[in-house]
Write a protein that holds these residues in place. Structure first.
Motif, PDB file in Angstrom:
ATOM      1  N   ARG A 196       0.710  -1.303   0.379  1.00 34.99           N
ATOM      2  CA  ARG A 196       0.231  -0.118  -0.046  1.00 34.99           C
ATOM      3  C   ARG A 196       1.097   1.330  -0.031  1.00 34.99           C
ATOM      4  NH1 ARG A 196      -5.230   1.926   1.809  1.00 34.99           N
ATOM      5  NH2 ARG A 196      -4.918   4.582   2.793  1.00 34.99           N
ATOM      6  N   ILE A 216       1.838   2.917  -3.390  1.00 29.42           N
ATOM      7  CA  ILE A 216       0.763   3.677  -3.626  1.00 29.42           C
ATOM      8  C   ILE A 216       0.302   5.027  -3.307  1.00 29.42           C
ATOM      9  CG2 ILE A 216      -2.311   3.386  -4.375  1.00 29.42           C
ATOM     10  CD1 ILE A 216      -1.537   0.203  -4.019  1.00 29.42           C
ATOM     11  N   ILE A 265      -2.687  -0.719  -8.429  1.00 35.13           N
ATOM     12  CA  ILE A 265      -3.570  -1.038  -7.635  1.00 35.13           C
ATOM     13  C   ILE A 265      -4.345  -2.305  -8.193  1.00 35.13           C
ATOM     14  CG2 ILE A 265      -6.298   0.268  -7.211  1.00 35.13           C
ATOM     15  CD1 ILE A 265      -4.904   3.343  -7.172  1.00 35.13           C
ATOM     16  N   ASN A 304      -8.431  -3.007  -3.646  1.00 34.36           N
ATOM     17  CA  ASN A 304      -8.522  -1.525  -3.330  1.00 34.36           C
ATOM     18  C   ASN A 304      -9.302  -0.544  -4.166  1.00 34.36           C
ATOM     19  OD1 ASN A 304      -9.133   0.664  -1.328  1.00 34.36           O
ATOM     20  ND2 ASN A 304      -7.321   0.622  -0.836  1.00 34.36           N
ATOM     21  N   LEU A 314      -9.303   3.530  -3.735  1.00 33.90           N
ATOM     22  CA  LEU A 314      -8.157   3.869  -4.329  1.00 33.90           C
ATOM     23  C   LEU A 314      -8.016   4.175  -5.799  1.00 33.90           C
ATOM     24  CD1 LEU A 314      -4.895   2.940  -2.222  1.00 33.90           C
ATOM     25  CD2 LEU A 314      -6.259   5.354  -2.670  1.00 33.90           C
TER      26      LEU A 314
END
Lengths: 432, 446
Positions: B47, B50, B82, B87, B90
């Protein structure tokens, strides 16, 4: 026989020994009302009595004589009589107080208050200043005692602008006070006199006493004193913080409510804190009326001036030499000439140490030349030490006195634990 | 004789020049280039990759250094990353930011989003059922695994608050210290992503209390996490210490949070801004472990060495070159200005320290600034009491000034005496007033 004449004879007869005087005192108290009834006939009586020997009698007669309404012409005649009496009277005799009321309103105090009123009516406060000073000194039990006359005296000094006489009485430390209200007025007027003489530290002390005195309700004197306190703090210390302004021992009433009445001054202080002279001046301009209503405009102008001084003083910490042009720029003055004048003024007042080189337009800042090696300095330190030792002794004496005080012991006794640590048979109450 | 002459002359030149001239050999390590986004992103995973890419995208559009290509590049890479995960929140954000600028393959793929959401629903149900089963059976280990899975699931879907709660719940079911450490690490990860660094500190402390289960890599990770927490709390000195204690075995094991280059940069800059000279030498320059990190970021290494050897101009030049890239870093962004100011001030103070008088024009040369600017900076430092000196504005010289202890003591003594005098007098007066008031009240009562 005419009761009045009988009284006069008694006064003349019984004024010699302390025992006689005590009896005379009782007689006079009883005769008080009848004297007041005959106030118109009293002026020849006054002529028969001698102020220095028959002080007590004279005092009561005088009291009755001046108790009614007095017009301006009558004031003209009575002021000299009162003045003469005060100068000539016997100090012990006038201190005898009536025991009926707790407020200890000495007859002499009443007479002096009337003197003050008359003198104000005649618009010549300076005529009352001298006599009141003498009266205050005579009435005092010791130099640490505050009488109601002190505050009246100081008020007349302020009105008459004769500050130096006022200062003489301010030099004494006050420890005993009869009436809190007297203290408030005394400190307030005292503060004003010190401000007039530019002794800002002493003014701060006096105003601080007003503001932090124990009080159960807010009074106007404290509010006015607080306003001046803020202004003098700014002038003398260069800073004033709302959060730290009132110490913890100030009364809770003061801590909560004083600031609500002094809003413009608090904003002035925060504006001062930003160190921008233009803002400060703008704020003063917009609020001139409010300051004027409180008669504080002169003081506010001094605050603005003090800001320039403070900025220049800050420069002495960072620079050894600086051109007048730079000073003018940093301190936001209009021209080097103005800067030069300010610096010159400060050198003369002893606020900074510097030399001005006019040819180069530079100012050279010097260190404080005080080396703490002279005889005067040693004497100064020595006298401070003595003074502080005396104060310490006084403090311990007071502490001892309170711990032997009946009221204190009874209260402490009540609040004690049921059973003490060591022994079991401790009485639960101190019954004295 | 000749040898002596030769050695003397260059030294005085060097003092004045402060590393600003051309002939020095070890110069060409300056990187004023723009950040190579691909290389940067490859250092991270998960994460944080990102988030970092998004941060770069946001800030490269309004930063002076930014260019639109970097913005788009970052967004493109974020999109790709992503897509590999689950997710959807996002995804929607990124698609909106791209706004169709990258062509049709980079638009909001609603089909993908729906599929992912659907899958998520199913998985959640499944996990829920499993967890309930375990809870009825009261098998501690299974319950713990269940909550862990939940935590991972929420984390993958970007529901950080729920992830945090799930991980914290495993605490009651941890039996060995290894479990505790695992829990702490997960919580720390989520907290860092959420930006709640107080939790990070507390959980790092918790994890460090189980020494037997900690291998050196975990210890290194914990140090980094603690360092980050301190950095965010603006406790730069503590942050520096933590980063410097990280051992180089960390490598890329903590790529979900931090890269070793970051450890070097953060640690180096914080140390430079807050350590004094001895600490700088012992803990940074002579620190063998940290040297491994510094090798990864040679500019920081050079800049610390320059500072230590008083070559301020080149040191400040390196700092200037690094600034643009540092402003794109997600953790350091808010602190760059403060750290830079602190480093510059320290340089100024350190310069003036050994001298009784300093010529301001030489100093201005050394710091590559004008005399007027320098005077202003010095004035601020003197007012702050960081430099004990005074400026002779006429001749432009700075003179060191040593406070006279004796005079200062006398002044303080006299002042204390006066204050005591005032305070005791007012106190006696006030007690008198109170006593009088009390007496009056008693009198009335009687």
């Amino acid at each position: 026989m005419d009761p009045l004449e009988a009284l006069v004879a008694q006064i003349q007869g019984l004024s010699s020994t302390p025992g006689d005087i005590a009896r005379l005192h009782i007689i006079l108290k009883q005769a008080d009302d009848s004297l007041r009834a005959e106030s118109t006939r009293l002026s020849p009586v006054l002529g028969q009595l001698a102020p220095s020997e028959h002080s007590l009698g004279f005092l009561y007669v005088l009291d009755a004589f001046t108790s009614g309404q007095i017009s301006k012409q009558q004031a003209e005649t009575s002021v000299p009589i009162i003045t003469g009496f005060i100068n000539a009277c016997n100090a012990e005799q006038i201190r005898l107080a009536p025991e009926k009321c707790i407020n200890l309103c000495y007859p002499i105090v009443l007479v002096c208050k009337r003197l003050k009123d008359q003198v104000m009516m005649l618009e010549a406060p300076i005529r009352g200043a001298g006599p009141l000073l003498t009266a205050a000194r005579k009435l005092q039990l010791s130099t640490e005692h505050l009488t109601p006359l002190h505050s009246d005296f100081l008020m007349l000094c302020v009105l008459a602008k004769c500050y130096k006489t006022g200062l003489s009485i301010l030099e004494d430390d006050i420890f005993e006070v009869d009436q809190p209200r007297d203290l408030f007025l005394y400190c307030y007027y005292g503060g004003m006199i010190c401000i007039g003489l530019k002794r800002f530290q002493k003014a701060l002390d006096l105003l601080h006493n007003v503001v932090t005195a124990p009080m159960s309700t807010l009074n106007a004197i404290a509010v006015e004193a607080y306003k001046k306190y803020i202004l003098v703090s700014l002038i003398h210390h260069g800073q004033w913080q709302l959060s730290t302004s009132l110490p913890k021992y100030a009364s809770s009433v003061a801590q909560r409510s004083l600031k609500n009445f002094c809003q413009p001054y608090i904003e002035l202080a925060s504006s001062y804190g930003t160190e921008k002279i233009a803002e400060l001046e703008a704020y003063v301009q917009t609020n001139t009326e409010k300051f004027e209503n409180d008669n504080n405009l002169g003081l506010v102008k001094q605050v603005v001036l003090s800001m320039y001084k403070r900025n220049i003083q800050r420069l002495t910490q960072t620079y050894l030499t600086l051109s007048l042009q730079d000073i003018a720029n940093t301190v936001q003055l209009n021209s080097p000439k103005e800067a030069e004048m300010h610096v010159l003024q400060m050198i003369q007042d002893g606020e900074i140490y510097a030399t001005i080189n006019q040819r180069d337009g530079m100012v050279r800042f010097l260190e404080d030349p005080e080396q703490y090696k002279t005889c005067e300095m040693i004497e100064n330190i020595d006298s401070s030490i003595q003074r502080i030792m005396a104060l310490s002794r006084k403090l311990s004496a007071m502490d001892e006195q309170i711990s032997c005080d009946q009221l204190y012991l009874s209260k402490v006794g009540r609040e004690r634990q049921r059973y003490d640590f060591d022994d079991f048979d401790v009485p639960t109450k101190f019954n004295i | 004789m000749d040898a002596d002459d030769e050695t003397f002359a260059p030294i005085t030149d060097e003092v004045g020049a402060n590393g600003g001239d051309e002939q020095r050999s070890r110069r060409p390590i300056i990187s004023g280039d723009h950040l190579d986004i691909e290389a940067y992103a490859s250092l991270y995973s998960g994460r944080t990759k990102i988030m970092r890419l998004l941060f770069i995208a946001d800030h490269s559009s309004d930063e002076k250094v930014g260019n639109p290509s970097m913005n788009l590049e970052a967004l493109r890479m974020a999109y790709d990353e992503i897509k590999k995960g689950e997710n959807t929140q996002l995804m929607r954000e990124v698609a909106q930011k791209i706004n169709g600028r990258l062509g049709p393959s980079y638009e909001l793929d609603s089909a993908w989003c729906d599929a992912v959401d659907h899958r998520a629903e199913q998985k959640k149900e499944k996990l829920d059922n499993e967890l309930n089963a375990y809870r009825t059976n009261l098998i501690k280990e299974s319950i713990r695994m269940g909550y862990n899975d939940f935590g991972d699931f929420y984390y993958a879907h970007g529901q950080l608050g729920d992830a945090f709660k799930s991980y914290v719940r495993t605490r009651d079911y941890c039996t060995t210290s290894k479990h505790i450490v695992h829990m702490c690490m997960s919580v720390i990860l989520v907290s860092i992503e959420m930006g709640q660094f107080t939790h990070v500190t507390s959980y790092v402390n918790k994890a460090e209390q189980a020494p037997d289960a900690l291998d050196s890599i975990t210890i290194a990770k914990l140090r980094c996490a603690a360092g980050l927490a301190n950095l965010e709390a603006k406790k730069y000195k503590l942050a520096a210490r933590k980063f410097l204690e990280t051992n180089p075995e960390l490598g890329s094991h903590y790529s979900e949070v931090i890269a070793p280059q970051d450890v070097a940069t953060y640690g180096g800059l914080c140390a430079l801004a807050t350590f004094d000279r001895t600490e700088l030498k012992s803990k940074v320059i002579d620190n063998l472990n940290f040297r491994n990190f510094l090798e990864l970021v040679p500019e920081v290494r050079e800049l610390i060495n320059d500072f230590y050897s008083s070559h301020y101009a080149s040191c400040l030049e390196y700092l200037g070159n690094l600034k643009a890239n540092l402003l794109l870093d997600i953790h350091l962004h808010d602190h760059v200005e403060t750290l830079y100011d602190q480093i510059r001030h320290k340089a100024l103070i350190q310069y003036t320290l050994p001298f009784v008088s300093v010529d301001l024009s030489m100093m201005a040369n050394a710091f590559k600034t004008t005399v007027a600017e320098l005077q202003k900076e010095l004035e601020a430092l003197i007012t702050d009491n960081q430099i004990q000196a005074r400026i002779d504005s006429h001749n432009k010289i700075l003179y060191a000034r040593h406070a006279d202890q004796r005079n200062a003591t006398f002044q303080r003594v006299l002042e204390t005496g006066r204050e005591f005098d005032r305070d005791v007098r007012s106190m006696l007066l006030r007690s008198n007033l109170v006593k009088h008031d009390y007496n009056v009240r008693q009198f009335r009562k009687l």
